[in-house]
Design a protein around this motif. Structure first.
Motif, mmCIF file in Angstrom:
data_model
loop_
_atom_site.group_PDB
_atom_site.id
_atom_site.type_symbol
_atom_site.label_atom_id
_atom_site.label_comp_id
_atom_site.label_asym_id
_atom_site.label_seq_id
_atom_site.Cartn_x
_atom_site.Cartn_y
_atom_site.Cartn_z
ATOM 1 N N ASN A 160 0.798 -1.223 0.000
ATOM 2 C CA ASN A 160 0.000 0.000 0.000
ATOM 3 C C ASN A 160 0.833 1.276 0.000
ATOM 4 O OD1 ASN A 160 -2.228 -1.579 -0.056
ATOM 5 N ND2 ASN A 160 -2.928 -1.148 2.018
ATOM 6 N N ILE A 161 2.143 1.177 0.279
ATOM 7 C CA ILE A 161 2.971 2.377 0.246
ATOM 8 C C ILE A 161 3.982 2.331 -0.902
ATOM 9 C CG2 ILE A 161 2.707 2.759 2.724
ATOM 10 C CD1 ILE A 161 5.664 1.837 3.007
ATOM 11 N N VAL A 162 3.723 1.442 -1.867
ATOM 12 C CA VAL A 162 4.568 1.403 -3.056
ATOM 13 C C VAL A 162 3.701 1.620 -4.288
ATOM 14 C CG1 VAL A 162 6.329 -0.077 -2.027
ATOM 15 C CG2 VAL A 162 4.417 -1.111 -3.225
ATOM 16 N N ASN A 163 4.272 2.304 -5.280
ATOM 17 C CA ASN A 163 3.579 2.557 -6.541
ATOM 18 C C ASN A 163 4.432 2.041 -7.694
ATOM 19 O OD1 ASN A 163 0.992 4.456 -6.719
ATOM 20 N ND2 ASN A 163 2.153 5.032 -4.892
ATOM 21 N N PRO A 164 3.863 1.236 -8.584
ATOM 22 C CA PRO A 164 4.640 0.780 -9.747
ATOM 23 C C PRO A 164 5.112 1.965 -10.582
ATOM 24 C CG PRO A 164 2.580 -0.444 -9.528
ATOM 25 C CD PRO A 164 2.501 0.701 -8.577
ATOM 26 N N LEU A 165 6.388 1.984 -10.904
ATOM 27 C CA LEU A 165 6.926 3.090 -11.696
ATOM 28 C C LEU A 165 6.268 3.166 -13.068
ATOM 29 C CD1 LEU A 165 10.729 2.830 -10.828
ATOM 30 C CD2 LEU A 165 9.096 4.557 -10.045
ATOM 31 N N ARG A 166 5.942 2.033 -13.636
ATOM 32 C CA ARG A 166 5.333 2.046 -14.975
ATOM 33 C C ARG A 166 3.906 2.590 -14.937
ATOM 34 N NH1 ARG A 166 8.941 -0.691 -18.027
ATOM 35 N NH2 ARG A 166 10.321 -2.131 -16.908
ATOM 36 N N LYS A 167 3.318 2.579 -13.752
ATOM 37 C CA LYS A 167 1.991 3.162 -13.602
ATOM 38 C C LYS A 167 2.076 4.662 -13.377
ATOM 39 C CE LYS A 167 -2.213 2.617 -10.803
ATOM 40 N NZ LYS A 167 -2.825 1.882 -9.668
ATOM 41 N N LEU A 168 3.110 5.096 -12.654
ATOM 42 C CA LEU A 168 3.297 6.529 -12.411
ATOM 43 C C LEU A 168 3.808 7.254 -13.649
ATOM 44 C CD1 LEU A 168 5.004 6.619 -8.872
ATOM 45 C CD2 LEU A 168 2.664 7.310 -9.442
ATOM 46 N N LEU A 169 4.625 6.542 -14.446
ATOM 47 C CA LEU A 169 5.326 7.177 -15.566
ATOM 48 C C LEU A 169 4.955 6.465 -16.862
ATOM 49 C CD1 LEU A 169 8.765 7.294 -13.737
ATOM 50 C CD2 LEU A 169 7.172 9.206 -13.988
ATOM 51 N N ARG A 170 3.909 6.936 -17.510
ATOM 52 C CA ARG A 170 3.410 6.266 -18.708
ATOM 53 C C ARG A 170 4.254 6.539 -19.954
ATOM 54 N NH1 ARG A 170 -1.756 4.152 -17.945
ATOM 55 N NH2 ARG A 170 -1.964 3.706 -15.708
ATOM 56 N N LYS A 171 4.943 7.670 -19.992
ATOM 57 C CA LYS A 171 5.708 8.048 -21.190
ATOM 58 C C LYS A 171 7.211 8.070 -20.931
ATOM 59 C CE LYS A 171 1.860 10.752 -23.046
ATOM 60 N NZ LYS A 171 1.399 12.080 -23.516
ATOM 61 N N VAL A 172 7.631 7.456 -19.846
ATOM 62 C CA VAL A 172 9.047 7.373 -19.495
ATOM 63 C C VAL A 172 9.486 5.920 -19.601
ATOM 64 C CG1 VAL A 172 10.724 7.640 -17.627
ATOM 65 C CG2 VAL A 172 8.963 9.387 -17.983
ATOM 66 N N GLU A 173 10.635 5.696 -20.218
ATOM 67 C CA GLU A 173 11.188 4.350 -20.279
ATOM 68 C C GLU A 173 11.778 3.999 -18.914
ATOM 69 O OE1 GLU A 173 14.553 1.683 -22.657
ATOM 70 O OE2 GLU A 173 14.417 3.854 -22.980
ATOM 71 N N VAL A 174 11.295 2.920 -18.304
ATOM 72 C CA VAL A 174 11.762 2.496 -16.991
ATOM 73 C C VAL A 174 12.676 1.285 -17.163
ATOM 74 C CG1 VAL A 174 11.094 1.591 -14.730
ATOM 75 C CG2 VAL A 174 9.699 3.361 -15.835
ATOM 76 N N LEU A 175 13.897 1.397 -16.658
ATOM 77 C CA LEU A 175 14.852 0.297 -16.682
ATOM 78 C C LEU A 175 15.134 -0.118 -15.247
ATOM 79 C CD1 LEU A 175 17.440 1.428 -19.384
ATOM 80 C CD2 LEU A 175 15.736 -0.374 -19.590
ATOM 81 N N VAL A 176 14.828 -1.363 -14.914
ATOM 82 C CA VAL A 176 15.080 -1.875 -13.571
ATOM 83 C C VAL A 176 16.441 -2.556 -13.569
ATOM 84 C CG1 VAL A 176 14.287 -3.454 -11.776
ATOM 85 C CG2 VAL A 176 12.619 -2.165 -13.125
ATOM 86 N N GLY A 177 17.358 -2.018 -12.813
ATOM 87 C CA GLY A 177 18.713 -2.565 -12.768
ATOM 88 C C GLY A 177 19.579 -1.773 -11.812
#
Length: 465
Positions: A69-86
């Motif tokens: 409940n205190i975490v937000n998926p980055l891909r949900k917050l940032l629809r037009k930003v490329e997210v790289l997990v690493g």
């Protein structure tokens, strides 16, 4: 610049390193400012695929809130930003590129940039105190909060059936080191959680518990001033928390915590909140630093490097209203720094003047358990229920995502009616054993191959989105 493959002008690439407050809010505002500019692409590199709202971390450890409940998926917050997990392995400023590794096999990836935002945050500083790095629990990540909760419940379960009095005492003693916001909120939440859980353990009583807060200064919560600090000390002491002032942890073993004075404290749980240090990657960068942080100018730009910017805990941001001083590394400053750095990068791309960063702390708040809080807002002090209500109201409003706000509010409402859960559902140490590479390499044959594959598919620790 021309892309050699397509012979078309290459897009300007903005790379943001770090998924904390500074990096995520920089990405959010860049996305808004440059949404209509097809010649610009934004890339965010984060260790996790979620944004963690750290002010509520202690409530996860105390079973007040559900983990996700205190975490937000980055891909949900940032629809037009490329997210790289690493993980960021190297920042090559002269060649304007970043090297990262990602995936279970740590594949290497090189990312070129036109503008770079360094928002790598900080890590726990154990100050080379013997035993701490391997035995203490920090409070910086979601995994830390989950581990602390599981460890508390595990020790209650073991103590309930333990016949040896010395072993039982070490299991039921909890020490928190650090009297700042993180330490005070953690010890208050821990104290409430353990005492509320005791009725489920018939062989335990409150007289067996020992909860200590160790602080190196003369008063806890020094950021809020002496009066609120002393008020907090009285409230915590009244609720059974021992407070050791002007004291530092000297060392730790499996079942003891050593302080400079007095006999060793039998203890198997030490929560360390007594210091942070900027990300180790920062120290190797060829740029000026102050107190280990990257020095930036009033525009949040690294001097002599017009394409490099820094925000958050790893940046030394000058306070233009107080020459020679810097802005504190807090979440409310990182949020504003993220917004200003986004505006300045957009301005640099569009040939517009830059904006200086200046921000005065609006207020500081802390929850000290049992619907009690302390706060300093616009220079005025508040304490008790009203301060606690302000803490919940303000932080709930800052939590990203309407769905998360509703879930947290619902959890808080249920917490008023029902007792806390005492389920130890995350046995982190055993889960970690499944991923030791030596064990994976020692497997052989078809069964070994299947076993290795299975291990790769199970997360090494709880990182939920």
């Amino acid at each position: 610049m021309i892309d050699p493959i397509t012979n078309k002008p290459r897009k300007k690439r903005i790379v943001i390193l770090g998924g904390g407050f500074g990096g995520v809010y920089a990405a959010i505002h860049l996305e808004k400012l440059l949404a209509r500019h097809s010649a610009v692409e934004i890339c965010l590199v984060s260790h996790d695929n979620f944004f963690l709202f750290t002010p509520m971390l202690h409530e996860i450890a105390a079973s007040d809130l559900e983990i996700t409940n205190i975490v937000n998926p980055l891909r949900k917050l940032l629809r037009k930003v490329e997210v790289l997990v690493g993980d960021v392995n190297q920042i090559d400023l002269p060649n304007k590129r970043v090297l990262i590794s990602h995936g279970y096999r740590n594949h290497s990836l090189q990312i070129d940039y036109d503008h770079l935002v360094i928002a790598l945050g900080s890590i726990t500083n154990f100050y080379d105190v013997p035993g701490l790095a391997g035995l203490a629990v920090s409070m910086k990540s979601l995994r830390d909060a989950i581990q602390l909760r599981a460890q508390i419940i595990g020790h209650l379960e073991e103590a309930n059936s333990e016949c040896n009095l010395a072993d039982r005492q070490s299991l039921l003693t909890f020490v928190v080191a650090g009297g700042g916001f993180a330490g005070v909120e953690t010890v208050a939440a821990l104290n409430d959680f353990v005492r509320e859980a005791l009725p489920f353990y018939p062989n335990l009583s409150e007289g067996m518990l020992r909860i200590l807060l160790v602080h190196s200064g003369p008063v806890i919560l020094p950021e809020l001033g002496e009066s609120l600090g002393r008020y907090t000390q009285k409230v915590l002491a009244r609720r059974g928390v021992e407070i050791r002032l002007n004291t530092r942890v000297k060392s730790m073993t499996d079942d003891k915590v050593f302080l400079p004075r007095g006999v060793p404290i039998p203890c198997r749980t030490l929560v360390w909140t007594a210091g942070i240090v900027p990300s180790p990657l920062v120290s190797s960068l060829p740029c000026a630093k102050e107190r280990g942080r990257i020095v930036v100018n009033q525009f949040l730009r690294v001097p002599d490097r017009p394409d490099v910017w820094a925000v958050g805990d790893c940046a030394f941001v000058p306070d233009i209203r107080n020459p020679g001083k810097s802005h504190p590394p807090t979440a409310q400053h990182a949020i504003r720094e993220g917004k200003v750095v986004a505006q300045n990068i957009a301005a640099a791309l569009l040939g517009r003047p830059l904006r200086s960063f200046s921000f005065r702390t609006i207020g500081l708040l802390a929850s000290i358990g049992r619907r009690t809080g302390v706060a300093r807002i616009f220079g005025f002090n508040f304490s008790g229920f009203f301060a606690w209500w302000m803490w919940r109201t303000i932080y709930l409003s800052k939590l990203p995502g309407l769905d998360k706000k509703v879930r947290v509010a619902f959890d808080w409402t249920l917490d008023l009616i029902f007792p806390k859960d005492v389920c130890a559902v995350h046995d982190l140490d055993r889960r970690r054993d499944l991923h030791w590479p030596d064990r994976a390499r020692n497997t052989s044959g078809n069964n070994g191959d299947h076993e290795t594959t299975a291990r790769r598919l199970i997360p090494a620790h709880a990182k939920m989105a």
